[in-house]
Scaffold this motif. Sequence first.
Motif, PDB file in Angstrom:
ATOM      1  N   GLY A 186      36.105 -59.448  -5.919  1.00 22.54           N
ATOM      2  CA  GLY A 186      35.689 -59.537  -7.658  1.00 22.54           C
ATOM      3  C   GLY A 186      34.683 -60.821  -7.905  1.00 22.54           C
ATOM      4  N   ALA A 187      35.077 -61.839  -7.127  1.00 23.77           N
ATOM      5  CA  ALA A 187      34.424 -63.035  -7.179  1.00 23.77           C
ATOM      6  C   ALA A 187      32.812 -62.873  -6.900  1.00 23.77           C
ATOM      7  N   TRP A 188      32.946 -62.191  -5.682  1.00 24.83           N
ATOM      8  CA  TRP A 188      31.478 -62.156  -5.031  1.00 24.83           C
ATOM      9  C   TRP A 188      30.755 -60.988  -5.982  1.00 24.83           C
ATOM     10  N   THR A 189      31.240 -59.900  -6.365  1.00 29.49           N
ATOM     11  CA  THR A 189      30.688 -58.852  -7.420  1.00 29.49           C
ATOM     12  C   THR A 189      30.295 -59.684  -8.633  1.00 29.49           C
ATOM     13  N   THR A 190      30.863 -60.753  -9.287  1.00 26.54           N
ATOM     14  CA  THR A 190      30.356 -61.332 -10.422  1.00 26.54           C
ATOM     15  C   THR A 190      29.104 -61.907 -10.140  1.00 26.54           C
ATOM     16  N   LEU A 191      28.615 -62.440  -8.913  1.00 24.50           N
ATOM     17  CA  LEU A 191      27.455 -63.077  -8.727  1.00 24.50           C
ATOM     18  C   LEU A 191      26.216 -62.269  -9.008  1.00 24.50           C
ATOM     19  N   PHE A 193      25.746 -60.866 -11.707  1.00 19.44           N
ATOM     20  CA  PHE A 193      25.627 -61.217 -13.214  1.00 19.44           C
ATOM     21  C   PHE A 193      24.762 -62.456 -13.270  1.00 19.44           C
ATOM     22  N   SER A 194      25.312 -63.494 -12.469  1.00 17.81           N
ATOM     23  CA  SER A 194      24.732 -64.816 -12.540  1.00 17.81           C
ATOM     24  C   SER A 194      23.196 -64.776 -12.009  1.00 17.81           C
ATOM     25  N   CYS A 220      28.254 -55.742 -13.208  1.00 16.60           N
ATOM     26  CA  CYS A 220      28.631 -56.793 -12.121  1.00 16.60           C
ATOM     27  C   CYS A 220      29.704 -57.932 -12.740  1.00 16.60           C
ATOM     28  N   GLY A 221      29.555 -58.386 -13.953  1.00 20.01           N
ATOM     29  CA  GLY A 221      30.167 -59.329 -14.337  1.00 20.01           C
ATOM     30  C   GLY A 221      31.585 -58.838 -14.823  1.00 20.01           C
TER      31      GLY A 221
END
Length: 401
Positions: A186-191, A193-194, A220-221
Motif C-alpha cells: 500500500g505504501a509503495w502504491t501511494t507513491l 500519487f506523490s 494510487c493514493g
Amino acid sequence: MNVYLHPVCAVVAWLAFGYKLSALRKSPRDYALIALCGALMCSALSFTVSHPYVWGYVDRLFGFPNSAALVSMVCVVLVLTNQQIVLTFWAHPPERAWRRARPRVLAAALVLAALITLFAMTAPSEPRPKDFSLHYAGHPLYAVYLLIYLVFYTIGEIETARLSQRYAKVSHRLWLRRGLRLTAVGAWTTLGFSLIRITDVILSPYAVDLRPLEPVAWVCGDVGALLTHVGWTLPGWGPTLNAPRRWLRAWRQYRRLRPLWNVLHELAPMIELTAPANGFWSRFRPSTLEFKLYRQVIEIRDGQLALRSYTDPEAVRTATELGRRAGLTGKELQAIEEAAQLASMVRARERNVPPSAHPAPRTVTGPQGADLTDEIDWLVKVAETMNSPYVAAGVEGSTTP
C-alpha cells in the motif's frame, strides 16, 4: 474521482480505528497501539474532510476558505509519523524506540509549522474542493507549500514501506508478516500519487496540463491507503479467516480418533473428564471443537496409561518385525509399534487376560518433544494404522491367550 473513493477510504479507516480502539482499551499503555490508533484516526479524518460534501462545513467551522485542505494535509503528516512510530516500537524495546522516534516527531513538527505558515501566507480564497492542488499549483508560495508536503509524504511512505518489509522478514507471526507486507504494498502504491503531484508542481510554470492523470493520482493514493488500513489491522482479524479450515480439520481428526477413544473408554471409563457446559452456538466455534479434540487426545493417553499392563510384548515384536520386512522405516514403523501396543491392550482386556506384573514402561513411540498439534497428527496416524494387516497379524499370531 475523490467523490467516490474518499467515502470508501473514510469508512474503512473509521472501522479500522474503531477495531484497534477496542484493543487499546485492554492495553492502554501499549505505545505502538496508541500510535496505530492515532494513524488510523488521522487517516479517517483526512479522507472525511477532503470529501467535497464535507469541505464546505469544515471551511465554515474554521472560518476561512479551503481550511479542509490544510486539515487534511496536517492529518496525513500525522498519519505518516504515527505509522513509523508503530514500526519503531514493534521492532525495538521502549527505551530505544523512544530515541529513534524523537527525530521523526521533530521532523513532523517542523513540517507542520512550515505548512501552516505557508498556507496562511498563500491565503487561497477560492473554494476548490475537487481540484484544490491542481488549481493553486501555479501559485509560488503554494508550490513551496505543496513541495514540502509532498517530499515529507514521499519520504514517509518510502520509510513505511521499507520498515514494513524489513520487519516482515524477521516476524515469527504469520498474520503479522502478511499484514506488514500488505502495508508495504500500500505504501509503495501511494507513491504514484506523490509522483504525479510533484511532476505537476514542477511543470506548472510551463503550462503543462496534467489533469488527465488526476484519476490515476487519486486511485494510487486511495487504493494505497486502503491497503495499508487492511494491512495494519490484518494481524488482529486475519486468523479468523482460517476458522472454517480449522473447524474442518479438527472435525476430521476428531472423527478419526473417535473409534479409538470409544474402545478405550469402554475398557477404562475413568478416563473421561467432566465436560464444561457450552451454549448452543459455542459448539460451532473452531475453538470449542479443538478443545474437545485436545480432551480426546488426553483421554486416549490416559487410557494407554491405565491399560499399559495389558500390553503383549510378543504381539508388538511380531507386528514390528512384519512391518520391517515389508520395508517400513522411521515413523511408519513407529506407528506400527504403537498401534500394536494399543491393539494388544484392547484384545487382552476384552479377553480378560490377567495384567502383567511388570507393565510395559513405555507405550508412546511417537516423536519426542512434539507440540499438541503434532501429537494429534501422530495419534490419528496410529489410530488408522491399527487396521494395518501387520498389526492384525502380530496380535492374532501372539501366543498370549
